[in-house]
Design a protein around this motif. Structure first.
Motif, PDB file in Angstrom:
ATOM      1  N   LEU A 102     -10.903 -24.317  19.004  1.00 43.60           N
ATOM      2  CA  LEU A 102     -10.728 -24.738  20.527  1.00 43.60           C
ATOM      3  C   LEU A 102     -10.013 -26.024  20.557  1.00 43.60           C
ATOM      4  CD1 LEU A 102     -14.153 -23.840  22.235  1.00 43.60           C
ATOM      5  CD2 LEU A 102     -12.075 -22.442  22.443  1.00 43.60           C
ATOM      6  N   VAL A 103      -9.372 -26.375  21.759  1.00 53.13           N
ATOM      7  CA  VAL A 103      -8.711 -27.713  21.833  1.00 53.13           C
ATOM      8  C   VAL A 103      -9.026 -28.120  23.224  1.00 53.13           C
ATOM      9  CG1 VAL A 103      -6.527 -28.807  22.009  1.00 53.13           C
ATOM     10  CG2 VAL A 103      -6.644 -26.870  20.531  1.00 53.13           C
ATOM     11  N   TYR A 104      -9.511 -29.505  23.105  1.00 49.07           N
ATOM     12  CA  TYR A 104      -9.641 -30.233  24.498  1.00 49.07           C
ATOM     13  C   TYR A 104      -8.615 -31.063  24.979  1.00 49.07           C
ATOM     14  CZ  TYR A 104     -12.587 -32.707  28.052  1.00 49.07           C
ATOM     15  OH  TYR A 104     -13.125 -33.233  28.941  1.00 49.07           O
ATOM     16  N   ASP A 105      -8.363 -30.608  26.274  1.00 46.23           N
ATOM     17  CA  ASP A 105      -6.911 -31.313  26.495  1.00 46.23           C
ATOM     18  C   ASP A 105      -7.116 -32.435  27.633  1.00 46.23           C
ATOM     19  OD1 ASP A 105      -8.004 -30.160  29.107  1.00 46.23           O
ATOM     20  OD2 ASP A 105      -6.068 -28.943  29.413  1.00 46.23           O
ATOM     21  N   GLY A 106      -8.404 -32.874  27.674  1.00 44.33           N
ATOM     22  CA  GLY A 106      -9.010 -34.060  28.563  1.00 44.33           C
ATOM     23  C   GLY A 106      -9.643 -33.618  29.861  1.00 44.33           C
ATOM     24  N   SER A 107      -9.588 -32.343  29.950  1.00 38.96           N
ATOM     25  CA  SER A 107     -10.433 -31.691  31.206  1.00 38.96           C
ATOM     26  C   SER A 107     -11.276 -30.636  30.791  1.00 38.96           C
ATOM     27  CB  SER A 107      -9.436 -31.469  32.315  1.00 38.96           C
ATOM     28  OG  SER A 107      -8.645 -30.637  31.900  1.00 38.96           O
ATOM     29  N   SER A 108     -10.795 -29.776  29.705  1.00 36.46           N
ATOM     30  CA  SER A 108     -11.567 -28.280  29.510  1.00 36.46           C
ATOM     31  C   SER A 108     -11.060 -28.095  28.158  1.00 36.46           C
ATOM     32  CB  SER A 108     -11.088 -27.357  30.568  1.00 36.46           C
ATOM     33  OG  SER A 108      -9.645 -27.017  30.491  1.00 36.46           O
ATOM     34  N   TRP A 109     -12.160 -27.259  27.564  1.00 32.86           N
ATOM     35  CA  TRP A 109     -11.528 -26.536  26.235  1.00 32.86           C
ATOM     36  C   TRP A 109     -10.913 -25.369  26.282  1.00 32.86           C
ATOM     37  CZ3 TRP A 109     -12.639 -29.113  21.776  1.00 32.86           C
ATOM     38  CH2 TRP A 109     -13.540 -30.087  21.940  1.00 32.86           C
ATOM     39  N   LEU A 110      -9.844 -25.269  25.687  1.00 32.83           N
ATOM     40  CA  LEU A 110      -8.864 -24.331  25.671  1.00 32.83           C
ATOM     41  C   LEU A 110      -8.670 -23.645  24.193  1.00 32.83           C
ATOM     42  CD1 LEU A 110      -5.773 -26.372  27.385  1.00 32.83           C
ATOM     43  CD2 LEU A 110      -7.476 -24.948  28.313  1.00 32.83           C
ATOM     44  N   ALA A 111      -8.515 -22.289  24.217  1.00 31.21           N
ATOM     45  CA  ALA A 111      -8.429 -21.419  23.182  1.00 31.21           C
ATOM     46  C   ALA A 111      -6.663 -21.251  23.019  1.00 31.21           C
ATOM     47  CB  ALA A 111      -8.872 -20.014  23.329  1.00 31.21           C
ATOM     48  N   ILE A 112      -6.318 -21.182  21.792  1.00 30.23           N
ATOM     49  CA  ILE A 112      -4.860 -20.847  21.447  1.00 30.23           C
ATOM     50  C   ILE A 112      -4.538 -19.313  21.490  1.00 30.23           C
ATOM     51  CG2 ILE A 112      -2.901 -21.081  19.861  1.00 30.23           C
ATOM     52  CD1 ILE A 112      -4.409 -23.886  19.135  1.00 30.23           C
ATOM     53  N   ARG A 113      -4.132 -18.786  22.340  1.00 28.86           N
ATOM     54  CA  ARG A 113      -4.114 -17.361  22.458  1.00 28.86           C
ATOM     55  C   ARG A 113      -3.410 -16.485  21.380  1.00 28.86           C
ATOM     56  NH1 ARG A 113      -2.648 -16.264  28.946  1.00 28.86           N
ATOM     57  NH2 ARG A 113      -4.625 -17.263  29.824  1.00 28.86           N
ATOM     58  N   ALA A 114      -2.434 -16.923  20.974  1.00 28.01           N
ATOM     59  CA  ALA A 114      -1.333 -16.268  19.887  1.00 28.01           C
ATOM     60  C   ALA A 114      -2.198 -16.295  18.509  1.00 28.01           C
ATOM     61  CB  ALA A 114       0.024 -16.546  19.664  1.00 28.01           C
ATOM     62  N   ALA A 115      -2.388 -15.385  17.660  1.00 27.31           N
ATOM     63  CA  ALA A 115      -3.202 -15.520  16.385  1.00 27.31           C
ATOM     64  C   ALA A 115      -2.410 -16.232  15.376  1.00 27.31           C
ATOM     65  CB  ALA A 115      -3.718 -14.102  15.898  1.00 27.31           C
ATOM     66  N   GLN A 116      -1.260 -15.865  15.311  1.00 33.32           N
ATOM     67  CA  GLN A 116      -0.440 -16.857  14.278  1.00 33.32           C
ATOM     68  C   GLN A 116       0.057 -18.097  14.594  1.00 33.32           C
ATOM     69  OE1 GLN A 116      -0.586 -14.976  11.644  1.00 33.32           O
ATOM     70  NE2 GLN A 116       1.366 -14.546  11.046  1.00 33.32           N
ATOM     71  N   GLN A 117       0.008 -18.472  15.873  1.00 33.90           N
ATOM     72  CA  GLN A 117      -0.009 -19.780  16.237  1.00 33.90           C
ATOM     73  C   GLN A 117      -1.175 -20.554  16.093  1.00 33.90           C
ATOM     74  OE1 GLN A 117       1.605 -20.460  20.325  1.00 33.90           O
ATOM     75  NE2 GLN A 117       0.836 -22.542  20.440  1.00 33.90           N
ATOM     76  N   ARG A 118      -2.350 -19.773  16.363  1.00 33.01           N
ATOM     77  CA  ARG A 118      -3.719 -20.387  16.040  1.00 33.01           C
ATOM     78  C   ARG A 118      -3.902 -20.977  14.480  1.00 33.01           C
ATOM     79  NH1 ARG A 118      -6.140 -16.652  18.988  1.00 33.01           N
ATOM     80  NH2 ARG A 118      -6.706 -15.405  17.573  1.00 33.01           N
ATOM     81  N   LEU A 119      -3.156 -20.046  13.633  1.00 39.90           N
ATOM     82  CA  LEU A 119      -3.485 -20.130  12.281  1.00 39.90           C
ATOM     83  C   LEU A 119      -2.729 -21.443  12.019  1.00 39.90           C
ATOM     84  CD1 LEU A 119      -4.043 -19.642   9.377  1.00 39.90           C
ATOM     85  CD2 LEU A 119      -2.258 -17.931   9.504  1.00 39.90           C
ATOM     86  N   VAL A 120      -1.444 -21.516  12.542  1.00 38.35           N
ATOM     87  CA  VAL A 120      -0.712 -22.871  12.345  1.00 38.35           C
ATOM     88  C   VAL A 120      -1.219 -24.006  12.721  1.00 38.35           C
ATOM     89  CG1 VAL A 120       1.404 -24.168  12.885  1.00 38.35           C
ATOM     90  CG2 VAL A 120       1.654 -21.775  12.267  1.00 38.35           C
ATOM     91  N   ALA A 121      -2.106 -23.945  13.887  1.00 40.99           N
ATOM     92  CA  ALA A 121      -2.647 -25.070  14.515  1.00 40.99           C
ATOM     93  C   ALA A 121      -3.926 -25.334  13.334  1.00 40.99           C
ATOM     94  CB  ALA A 121      -3.413 -24.749  15.857  1.00 40.99           C
ATOM     95  N   ALA A 122      -4.662 -24.526  12.862  1.00 43.45           N
ATOM     96  CA  ALA A 122      -5.689 -24.382  12.086  1.00 43.45           C
ATOM     97  C   ALA A 122      -5.101 -25.112  10.701  1.00 43.45           C
ATOM     98  CB  ALA A 122      -6.522 -23.276  11.645  1.00 43.45           C
ATOM     99  N   LEU A 123      -4.213 -24.973  10.032  1.00 42.46           N
ATOM    100  CA  LEU A 123      -3.658 -25.231   8.982  1.00 42.46           C
ATOM    101  C   LEU A 123      -3.480 -26.872   9.100  1.00 42.46           C
ATOM    102  CD1 LEU A 123      -1.354 -22.434   7.926  1.00 42.46           C
ATOM    103  CD2 LEU A 123      -3.491 -23.230   6.717  1.00 42.46           C
ATOM    104  N   LEU A 124      -2.708 -27.155  10.272  1.00 36.75           N
ATOM    105  CA  LEU A 124      -2.327 -28.430  10.506  1.00 36.75           C
ATOM    106  C   LEU A 124      -3.631 -29.278  10.685  1.00 36.75           C
ATOM    107  CD1 LEU A 124       0.647 -27.875  12.928  1.00 36.75           C
ATOM    108  CD2 LEU A 124       0.720 -28.874  10.634  1.00 36.75           C
ATOM    109  N   LEU A 125      -4.491 -28.851  11.323  1.00 40.17           N
ATOM    110  CA  LEU A 125      -5.967 -29.551  11.789  1.00 40.17           C
ATOM    111  C   LEU A 125      -6.785 -29.824  10.329  1.00 40.17           C
ATOM    112  CD1 LEU A 125      -7.831 -30.673  13.858  1.00 40.17           C
ATOM    113  CD2 LEU A 125      -8.802 -28.404  14.092  1.00 40.17           C
TER     114      LEU A 125
END
Length: 251
Positions: free
Chosen positions: A10-33
């Protein structure tokens, strides 16, 4: 920006926690994190996403994922996701990532124990364990790095749970830990330290027969699964319970 890895990503944008919908994009985000503070080459991201058979458009697809992540994270070129040479770096503080906060609390509570502050250690462990919402990176597609990191975090969580039981026993809260110890030995029947804390908690609650039965269950699990007898500490604990000599029991 803040991030949660100890459960679904999950990612917090300043007002709420958001999920990253696309699975492969979620993987890229996880790797960068997971590599936050270090540049991750596009080539490595391609390898993590597709292995030895990437599509011809793999690099362009990764750049598209990064562009959409930048929009989600905000800030554009001045945001936390920056280009570094032929790769990308996610710039975050340790306090912005729950897994890093958890790891810091685990290290800190062990110093507290060494300094004779079990109450402070217990509070830090409780805080750290409360950060977990399920298995680490639970909704992120598997990749070599994600799989290895999820397992590392799972082992760190288990060690912290063992530490929590230990600290509670030091504080005389044996009646409060029996159920949790029972649950953990059911999930991890080959962890002798968990069996020791369960036996000790049961003994101190006046449940000597249950403590001895727990030793037999531990013995059976270790022999059947590993072909090994319990270690010397667990055997010593069994003898102490049999002899009714609580001064021989841990702490």
């Amino acid at each position: 920006m803040r991030f949660r890895m100890l459960g679904p990503l999950l990612v917090y944008d300043g007002s709420s926690w958001l999920a990253i919908r696309a699975a492969q994009q979620r993987l890229v985000a996880a790797l960068l994190l997971l590599e936050a503070g270090r540049a991750v080459p596009v080539e490595r991201l391609v390898d993590e996403l597709w292995g030895e058979r990437p599509p011809p458009t793999a690099a362009a697809t990764v750049r598209g994922y990064v562009m959409r992540l930048r929009r989600l994270l905000g800030g554009g070129s001045g945001g936390p996701l920056v280009t570094r040479g032929l790769g990308y770096e996610l710039v975050v503080e340790d306090t912005d990532v729950d897994a890093r906060v958890f790891a810091g609390l685990v290290v800190s509570q062990r110093r507290d124990l060494e300094d004779g502050r079990p109450g402070t250690a217990a509070a830090k462990l409780a805080h750290g364990l409360a950060l977990w919402r399920g298995p680490a990176l639970a909704d992120v597609p598997a990749s070599p790095t994600v799989t290895a990191e999820a397992e590392r975090l799972a082992q760190l969580r288990l060690a912290a749970q063992e530490d929590w039981l230990d600290v509670q026993l030091q504080l005389g809260r044996h009646a409060d830990v029996v159920d949790e110890a029972q649950r953990l030995v059911a999930e991890h029947p080959l962890r002798e330290r968990l069996w020791a804390w369960l036996m000790l908690a049961q003994y101190r609650c006046g449940r000597r027969a249950e403590a001895l039965a727990a030793y037999q269950r531990a013995h059976r699990a270790l022999v059947e699964e590993l072909g090994l007898e319990p270690g010397p500490e667990l055997r010593e604990l069994q003898r102490a319970v049999l002899d009714g000599q609580p001064e021989l029991l841990y702490r």
